[in-house]
Each structure stands twice: as structure tokens, then as C-alpha cells.
Design an enzyme around this catalytic site. Structure first.
Site, PDB file in Angstrom:
ATOM      1  CG  ASN A  12       2.057   1.352  -5.175  1.00 20.30           C
ATOM      2  OD1 ASN A  12       2.955   1.162  -4.377  1.00 20.30           O
ATOM      3  ND2 ASN A  12       1.507   0.374  -5.886  1.00 20.30           N
ATOM      4  CG  HIS A  23      -0.024   1.721  -9.342  1.00 21.94           C
ATOM      5  ND1 HIS A  23      -0.271   1.429  -8.028  1.00 21.94           N
ATOM      6  CD2 HIS A  23      -1.107   2.433  -9.763  1.00 21.94           C
ATOM      7  CE1 HIS A  23      -1.458   1.932  -7.674  1.00 21.94           C
ATOM      8  NE2 HIS A  23      -1.971   2.551  -8.709  1.00 21.94           N
ATOM      9  CG  ASP A  46      -2.057   0.923   1.138  1.00 27.21           C
ATOM     10  OD1 ASP A  46      -2.288   1.472   0.048  1.00 27.21           O
ATOM     11  OD2 ASP A  46      -2.744   1.123   2.154  1.00 27.21           O
ATOM     12  CG  ASN A  76      -7.656  -2.101  -5.568  1.00 28.64           C
ATOM     13  OD1 ASN A  76      -6.760  -2.928  -5.402  1.00 28.64           O
ATOM     14  ND2 ASN A  76      -7.792  -1.059  -4.762  1.00 28.64           N
ATOM     15  CD1 TRP A  77     -13.246  -5.460  -8.932  1.00 30.72           C
ATOM     16  CD2 TRP A  77     -12.424  -4.727 -10.865  1.00 30.72           C
ATOM     17  NE1 TRP A  77     -12.617  -6.520  -9.551  1.00 30.72           N
ATOM     18  CE2 TRP A  77     -12.112  -6.099 -10.749  1.00 30.72           C
ATOM     19  CE3 TRP A  77     -11.996  -4.046 -12.014  1.00 30.72           C
ATOM     20  CZ2 TRP A  77     -11.395  -6.800 -11.723  1.00 30.72           C
ATOM     21  CZ3 TRP A  77     -11.290  -4.744 -12.989  1.00 30.72           C
ATOM     22  CH2 TRP A  77     -10.996  -6.104 -12.830  1.00 30.72           C
TER      23      TRP A  77
HETATM   24  C1  FPP Z   1      -1.917   0.236  -3.328  1.00 32.03           C
HETATM   25  O1  FPP Z   1      -1.413   1.532  -3.459  1.00 32.03           O
HETATM   26  C2  FPP Z   1      -1.475  -0.619  -4.387  1.00 32.03           C
HETATM   27  C3  FPP Z   1      -2.292  -1.203  -5.317  1.00 32.03           C
HETATM   28  C4  FPP Z   1      -3.736  -1.015  -5.397  1.00 32.03           C
HETATM   29  C5  FPP Z   1      -1.770  -2.058  -6.358  1.00 32.03           C
HETATM   30  C6  FPP Z   1      -0.539  -2.839  -6.022  1.00 32.03           C
HETATM   31  C7  FPP Z   1       0.209  -2.951  -7.246  1.00 32.03           C
HETATM   32  C8  FPP Z   1       1.529  -2.933  -7.378  1.00 32.03           C
HETATM   33  C9  FPP Z   1       2.496  -2.910  -6.263  1.00 32.03           C
HETATM   34  C10 FPP Z   1       2.023  -2.912  -8.750  1.00 32.03           C
HETATM   35  C11 FPP Z   1       2.686  -4.117  -9.170  1.00 32.03           C
HETATM   36  C12 FPP Z   1       2.031  -5.389  -8.965  1.00 32.03           C
HETATM   37  C13 FPP Z   1       1.729  -6.247  -9.958  1.00 32.03           C
HETATM   38  C14 FPP Z   1       1.528  -7.689  -9.640  1.00 32.03           C
HETATM   39  C15 FPP Z   1       1.592  -5.811 -11.341  1.00 32.03           C
HETATM   40  P1  FPP Z   1      -2.448   2.713  -3.538  1.00 32.03           P
HETATM   41  O2  FPP Z   1      -2.644   3.053  -4.965  1.00 32.03           O
HETATM   42  O3  FPP Z   1      -3.696   2.346  -2.801  1.00 32.03           O
HETATM   43  O4  FPP Z   1      -1.698   3.841  -2.782  1.00 32.03           O
HETATM   44  P2  FPP Z   1      -2.356   5.025  -1.961  1.00 32.03           P
HETATM   45  O5  FPP Z   1      -3.095   4.397  -0.812  1.00 32.03           O
HETATM   46  O6  FPP Z   1      -1.180   5.825  -1.523  1.00 32.03           O
HETATM   47  O7  FPP Z   1      -3.265   5.781  -2.900  1.00 32.03           O
END
Ligand code: FPP
Length: 261
Positions: free
Chosen positions: A37, A52, A35, A83-84
Site C-alpha cells: 500500500n 491503505h 502488502d 506494525n506497532w
Molecule cells: C501493507 O502495506 C499493508 C498493511 C500494513 C495494512 C493492510 C491494510 C489494508 C489493506 C487496509 C484495509 C484493511 C482493513 C481491514 C481496514 P505497507 O504499508 O507495508 O506497504 P509498503 O510495504 O509498500 O510500505
């Protein structure tokens, strides 16, 4: 619940951390909620997808060190059912990233002899992603010693409901009687069937929650929560989390059975 960790990579070296690890007390199964990204990208004035992309590099780093340490089972939360609800473009870019990752890594799975095991309501994925995910799962199916489970369109409650539905059908068909239903039987209907429960769950980015990830399987799992955003969670903090795990007592509700040295 443990307190939230703050990890400062400038204070420790990978070599020191590695030297402190006890090979006999390694977790067999590590689960990870990746979490932060989006926040990592926002801090740098970048688009979320850049977060990501960097998150993917972090994942590759972490998988590499876990491989070096011979930890056989890893389960990652790559895409939740919630996430959808993200913007269509972000979902599409995440799916593209997943496709690229699988195309690039399929030879690494062969080399490392890793079974790629997707879990979740996979039929909800776009057709091309579903096809690729199934293909890579199939071509690595025969590897049993190492398993990378990737949760995609996954929700823990949905997983439990799906298991209950299957069991109900079998009861209805009389191939199963209610008195046969116990924990070991129930686990055979979960997507993690055959895997030991996670010993350690890591969640990054300062969120102190489980967010519907493996709720059945983590009943006795040690939790490591850190403020580090996922793209910055690399080899050194992986070692630190493993060390932290090794220092804890794991009693399973009994009086004493310590894994700490
Ligand atoms: C959460 O960060 C992360 C995700 C929803 C996706 C996880 C994906 C990866 C680490 C990319 C690579 C993985 C694969 C298998 C392709 P967030 O976007 O919720 O971060 P935030 O809470 O800071 O907005």
C-alpha cells in the site's frame, strides 16, 4: 516455492479467467498478505494512508469475488505485531480505517452471513477498536458457513507461544497429560481453531516471504507471490491466482494425488 508472478490485466479478461475455473477444485480457505500500500501511494506522490484507503477498496473487491465463488474461509493479515513500530499517526489512521470498515461492513456481514473472526493479541488494540471488533465478532458469531478471519496485532510465533502457555497451564492443573498433546489437540489452542488450514496463500508486492503469518497453519499451503501492489490486486488477479492454484499438484509428500485437471 513458486516463482514471482507478474500479472498483466490487459492480457486477460475476467470472463475468460472465470470460465477456466473448475468449481470442484476451489480452495476452501484463502489467506492473504496485503502488502504494498505504501509503495502504491509513493508511486503517485500520495500519503501512505491513501495507499491503505485504496488497499481497503482492493480488499472489498477481492472479498466480493471470493464470496461469489463460494469460497467459505478467508484470512487476511490486516495488522501485524511488527506494525506497532510504524509512526504513531499511520497506526492511528489505520485503526480509524479499520473502525470505519467495520461500521460500514457489519450489515454486509449479516447479508452475506459471514462470521467476522478477529485473531491476534486483540487486547493490544486501542480500547475503542477492541470494543468494536469484539462487538462485530459477537454479532456474527452464529454464522458458521463463511468466516472472515482478520489478523490484528497478530504474530504467528506469538500465537504458538500463547497456545503453549495455555497447554502448560492445563498440564500443571493436571487436566491434560503430556501424552495427550498431538497436532489435532495443539490446533485447538490456536486462534484458527476449527478452520481448515489455508489451501492457498497470496502475497502481493514482490516480497517472497511469509512474515510470521500463520506459520503453523501453512505447512502444506500453496503459495502465490505476485509483484502486483496490493491496491492493484483486484478481481481478475484473484481469479488468476485461483487458476494458478488449480494447475498445481498437491501431493502432501505422497507420490501422487493431483488436483490439476
Ligand atoms: C501493507 O502495506 C499493508 C498493511 C500494513 C495494512 C493492510 C491494510 C489494508 C489493506 C487496509 C484495509 C484493511 C482493513 C481491514 C481496514 P505497507 O504499508 O507495508 O506497504 P509498503 O510495504 O509498500 O510500505
Amino acid at each position: 516455492m513458486d516463482e514471482l508472478k507478474t500479472f498483466d490485466p490487459s492480457q486477460v479478461s475476467e470472463t475468460d479467467l472465470r470460465a477456466q475455473l473448475d468449481a470442484d477444485l476451489m480452495p476452501r480457505h484463502v489467506a492473504i498478505i496485503m502488502d504494498g500500500n505504501g509503495r502504491w501511494a509513493a508511486q503517485r506522490g500520495l500519503q501512505r494512508i491513501a495507499g491503505h484507503q485504496e488497499g481497503l477498496r482492493a480488499l472489498q473487491d477481492v472479498l466480493e469475488i471470493l464470496h461469489e465463488l463460494n469460497i467459505p474461509y478467508v484470512t487476511i493479515y490486516a495488522f501485524s505485531q511488527e506494525n506497532w513500530n510504524r509512526p504513531k499517526l499511520e497506526i492511528q489512521l489505520l485503526m480509524n480505517l479499520l473502525e470505519r470498515y467495520l461500521q460500514e461492513e457489519r450489515s454486509l456481514f449479516q447479508k452475506r452471513r459471514v462470521r467476522f473472526r478477529p485473531i491476534g493479541r486483540l487486547h493490544q488494540l486501542p480500547a475503542s477498536v477492541y470494543a468494536l471488533v469484539s462487538e462485530v465478532a459477537e454479532e456474527t458469531r452464529h454464522f458458521t458457513e463463511r468466516v472472515l478471519s482478520v489478523a490484528l496485532s497478530y504474530g504467528g510465533r506469538a500465537e504458538i507461544i500463547d497456545a503453549i502457555r495455555q497447554i502448560a497451564v492445563e498440564v500443571e492443573m493436571r487436566s491434560l497429560s503430556p501424552s495427550q498433546i498431538d497436532e489435532p489437540l495443539f490446533e485447538q489452542y490456536l486462534s484458527t481453531q476449527g478452520l481448515p488450514d489455508p489451501d492457498l496463500l497470496i502475497r502481493t508486492s514482490g516480497e517472497n516471504r511469509i512474515s510470521n503469518f500463520l506459520p503453523w497453519q501453512i505447512a502444506y499451503t500453496e503459495l502465490y507471490f505476485t509483484k502486483t501492489l496490493w491496491p492493484e490486486f483486484r478481481r481478475a488477479e484473484t481469479l488468476y491466482a485461483l487458476l494458478d492454484y488449480q494447475k498445481r499438484e498437491r501431493r502432501y509428500g505422497r507420490v501422487t494425488q493431483t488436483v490439476s485437471s
